[in-house]
Design an enzyme around this catalytic site. Structure first.
Site, mmCIF file in Angstrom:
data_model
loop_
_atom_site.group_PDB
_atom_site.id
_atom_site.type_symbol
_atom_site.label_atom_id
_atom_site.label_comp_id
_atom_site.label_asym_id
_atom_site.label_seq_id
_atom_site.Cartn_x
_atom_site.Cartn_y
_atom_site.Cartn_z
ATOM 1 N N SER A 297 7.567 -0.685 -40.691
ATOM 2 C CA SER A 297 6.377 -1.321 -40.131
ATOM 3 C C SER A 297 5.814 -2.302 -41.141
ATOM 4 C CB SER A 297 5.319 -0.265 -39.800
ATOM 5 O OG SER A 297 4.672 0.193 -40.979
ATOM 6 N N ASP A 298 5.007 -3.245 -40.680
ATOM 7 C CA ASP A 298 4.243 -4.031 -41.633
ATOM 8 C C ASP A 298 3.037 -3.196 -42.070
ATOM 9 O OD1 ASP A 298 3.408 -6.129 -43.248
ATOM 10 O OD2 ASP A 298 3.756 -7.647 -41.717
ATOM 11 N N TRP A 299 2.348 -3.657 -43.076
ATOM 12 C CA TRP A 299 1.288 -2.872 -43.731
ATOM 13 C C TRP A 299 0.267 -2.363 -42.702
ATOM 14 C CZ3 TRP A 299 0.443 -2.428 -49.262
ATOM 15 C CH2 TRP A 299 -0.738 -1.758 -49.595
ATOM 16 N N GLY A 300 0.255 -1.043 -42.498
ATOM 17 C CA GLY A 300 -0.741 -0.419 -41.646
ATOM 18 C C GLY A 300 -0.608 -0.711 -40.174
ATOM 19 N N SER A 301 0.506 -1.306 -39.744
ATOM 20 C CA SER A 301 0.584 -1.767 -38.351
ATOM 21 C C SER A 301 0.690 -0.621 -37.344
ATOM 22 C CB SER A 301 1.763 -2.739 -38.168
ATOM 23 O OG SER A 301 3.007 -2.091 -38.310
#
Length: 762
Positions: A297-301
């Site tokens: 995932s991208d950061w915190g997505s």
């Protein structure tokens, strides 16, 4: 760097071997066995508890000073305990041999199974020694130079203990307002696909377990470059044809090049956030394309799907993400907190966990982390590699190749090497931090060669510098907002007086390096601050101006194009920026770059791109006609089109021949001649147009390019081959088809300046 490279490598390998793990953990026998990686992964997976499996799917950001005491409370303490229990599979933003070895030691020597971490980092255009930003490199159209740039970035970052980069970004974007255009290859899927392959091959090499390679990551899957209004993290709403024919091709090319990881995007697509999108991650990527790496995932997505209105809470978000095919959670704390209960409740099948962990472990084995979890743990070797001469040579080479000559009236360039008074004006001319550009986390401030320093190496002319005006007031560290100077013109008089006395004025203007990149969207694409006023003030006293642009995106420079005789697009070129610019300005390197994105005349034209579709009223039907697709206050055409770029010499295109060599193969040849008086390189570009199709096609599509270097008055015949792969397209069901009919073919030095012919496919 020592001259005796064999000696250095021998010492490095001896010291690395001395750091290898000396324990009896169960995976030792697995890593040393002669079994295939698949069997090794299966054996290890069979020994893991559910929590240990989920731990491999959990990625944490670096969270404490490893040289200090262990964290005692808060999130850092929780992360530390998870690391010791084997509930962390990857960490990011941990860099340097000392730091990497410290966290790896905990994972390898203090957990039950001793599974090594994969260490991720944003090696976007270099580690400490920086190449040009990716958009600038794309302007080189030199795939070998781009590949080499990724290779040296991999070498330098790997020596610091990093084994995974969150690059390349292969998002296609047509909107210069979006700050992350600096991180990609521009507006065209064909060029973007070729560059994606070059970057993946550069990072990963032929042997992922080599001490000079790292795993690559194709991002952002998918559609992130089409964020509405060019506003980062915004909604994406596009048609199927655009998805298949514009957005997907570079990702598919990266997959075919063997990229090991994908990162999903922050945006939604058809109302579903990419992180929870089954169609993107399972149906297309893993099933149809057969991708066998893992998706992060991208950061915190994962948690952000709650804000999207797609998941009701973190537990629900975890369920949706893992079912959709997101294998690793970057900094949402979702999987490690929620997945075990979801499996026990029967909401998530453990087979999905096993699939994700298998993919992650496979990449770790391929990296050689089980054979040597302390890869690159030799601090002496790290110091030797970091900033070495061969790395500086490589980044200088690609920096020169990335520069685009936009305009050169009256042959004001190249500058004469003696007998002139050169005035150098602009705060960016002396800046040693801004040229590093965005995404330069490991690079230190003030390490770029400034344009002032580069020009000072040429001693035949008198060089006088005047700042004119600050671009940024105050510090320029990585901040949400830069304090742009919009009022202080106190330096104007000095700059004007300096310009009056000069034969030639070189003005370095543009964006600061931190004005583009993630979360750096702009609605105004003009020169920031008071720079436009400075340019006009200097022009009033000396019209013999060379404008050198520093920027991470296309800018609207219509006034400059009308008034300034020479304009050089020098982007943010990295560590060797000033040397590259100086060598081009003085003609020691003849510029050969071509634009990978169209430059608009006005921000109101954005998004603007060369491969647009005709409408029912594409052109003016009659003089003074109002009802056709146009603006009433501006031309439809860009200021500088895709593929545009001049040289200090000139080239002609003649004798274009198109012939069918097989039923579905067309050969196109053209004579390219250097009609100037110095040796130069030209990027010959081939475009096609499918005139009538079941799904409408663009007015032009790039389908081939070749770089040729020619001496004065020399000519070469360049040949292109168009096959089904170049002539076909994806229909709205995602099927690749080639339809019979009439095609146009164009060859020239840009998307605008071309020869034209036709052919038919039966």
């Amino acid at each position: 760097m020592k001259n005796n490279s064999l000696y250095s490598l021998l010492i490095a390998f001896i010291l690395v071997a001395s750091c290898k793990k000396q324990t009896n953990n169960s995976e030792d026998n697995i890593s040393n066995s002669g079994d295939s990686i698949e069997n090794k992964v299966a054996q290890l997976l069979s020994k893991m508890t559910l929590e240990e499996k989920i731990g491999q799917m959990n990625q944490y950001n670096g969270f404490w000073d490893v040289t200090g005491p262990k964290p005692a409370n808060g999130d850092a303490a929780k992360k530390y305990e998870h690391l010791k229990k084997g509930y962390v599979g990857s960490m990011l933003n941990v860099r340097g041999v000392k730091e990497v070895r410290a966290v790896q030691k905990i994972a390898v020597e203090e957990t039950r199974l001793g599974i090594p971490l994969i260490i991720g980092f944003d090696v976007i255009h270099g580690y400490k020694t920086l190449s040009p930003i990716p958009l600038a490199e794309a302007a080189s159209w030199d795939l070998e130079a781009i590949k080499k740039s990724a290779q040296v970035a991999a070498k330098e970052s790997a020596a610091a203990g990093i084994n995974w980069t969150f690059a390349p970004m292969v998002d296609i974007s047509r909107d210069a307002r979006w700050g992350r255009v600096m991180e990609g290859a521009g507006e065209d899927p064909y060029l973007g696909s070729k560059i994606a392959i070059a970057r993946v091959q550069g990072f990963q090499g032929d042997d992922l377990s080599s001490h000079e390679t790292i795993a690559a990551c194709a991002k952002h899957w998918a559609g992130y470059g089409f964020a509405e209004a060019g506003r980062d993290y915004n909604t994406v709403d596009i048609g199927t044809s655009t998805l298949y024919n514009i957005i997907f091709p570079p990702f598919k090319a990266a997959t075919e090049a063997g990229v090991k990881t994908f990162m999903n995007s922050f945006n939604e697509l058809n109302g579903i956030p990419a992180t929870g999108n089954v169609y993107l991650q399972r149906d297309i990527l893993k099933d149809k394309w057969g991708f066998d790496g893992f998706v992060v995932s991208d950061w915190g997505s994962i948690n952000e799907m709650i804000a999207h209105g797609y998941a009701k809470d973190k537990k629900h978000a975890s369920e949706l993400s893992v079912i959709a095919g997101s294998d690793m959670d970057m900094e949402s704390y979702a999987y490690v907190d929620e997945l075990a209960n979801l499996v026990r409740e029967g909401k998530v099948k453990e087979s999905l966990i096993d699939d994700a962990v298998t993919r992650i472990l496979k990449v770790k084995f391929e990296l050689g982390l089980f054979d040597d979890p302390y890869k690159y743990c030799n601090e002496a070797y790290e110091k030797e590699v970091t900033g070495s001469q061969d790395i500086h040579d490589a980044v200088l080479d690609v920096a020169k190749k990335s520069i685009v000559l936009l305009k050169n009236e009256n042959q004001i360039l190249p500058l004469k090497k003696e007998g002139q008074h050169i005035a150098l004006i602009g705060a960016l001319a002396a800046d040693k931090t801004s040229p590093l550009g965005s995404w330069r986390i490991a690079a230190e401030d003030n390490t770029a060669v400034s344009v002032l320093e580069g020009l000072q190496k040429y001693t035949g002319n008198k060089l006088t510098y005047a700042k004119g005006a600050d671009l940024v007031i105050g510090k320029t560290e990585f901040a949400i907002e830069l304090n742009i100077n919009t009022q202080d013109k106190s330096g104007f008089p000095e700059a004007i007086e300096t310009a009056k006395r000069a034969d030639v004025v070189v003005m370095v203007l543009g964006e600061h390096g931190f004005q583009s990149g993630e979360a750096r969207s702009r609605t105004d694409l003009n020169l920031p601050g008071v720079q436009q006023e400075l340019l006009e003030a200097v022009y009033k006293v000396n019209k013999n101006i060379v404008l050198v642009l520093n920027n991470g995106r296309p800018l609207t420079i219509t006034w400059a194009d009308k008034h300034i005789p020479a304009i050089v697009e020098a982007w943010h070129l990295g560590t060797q920026s000033g040397n590259a610019v100086a060598q081009v300005l003085y003609g020691d390197y003849n510029p050969s770059g071509k634009l990978p994105m169209s430059f608009p005349r006005n921000v109101g034209q954005v998004p603007i791109y060369y491969n647009y579709k005709n409408t029912g009223r594409p052109v003016i039907p009659a003089p003074n006609e109002v009802f056709w697709s146009h603006y009433i206050d501006e031309s439809n055409d860009p200021l500088y089109p895709f593929g545009h770029g001049l040289s200090y010499t000139t080239f002609s295109y003649n004798n274009m021949i198109v012939k069918k060599v097989a039923n579905e193969t067309i050969e196109v040849s053209v004579d390219v001649k250097n009609t100037g008086n110095i040796t130069g390189k030209e990027v010959a570009q081939l475009y096609i147009q499918d005139l009538f199709a079941s799904v409408t096609r663009p007015v032009k599509e790039l389908k081939g390019f070749k770089m040729v270097e020619l001496k004065p008055n020399h000519q070469k015949t360049i040949k292109f081959s168009l096959t089904e792969k170049e002539l076909g397209f994806y229909n709205n069901d995602g099927e690749f088809i080639l339809e019979p009919g009439e095609f146009k073919v164009y060859v020239g030095g840009s998307s605008k300046t071309v020869l034209e012919s036709k052919f038919n496919i039966e």
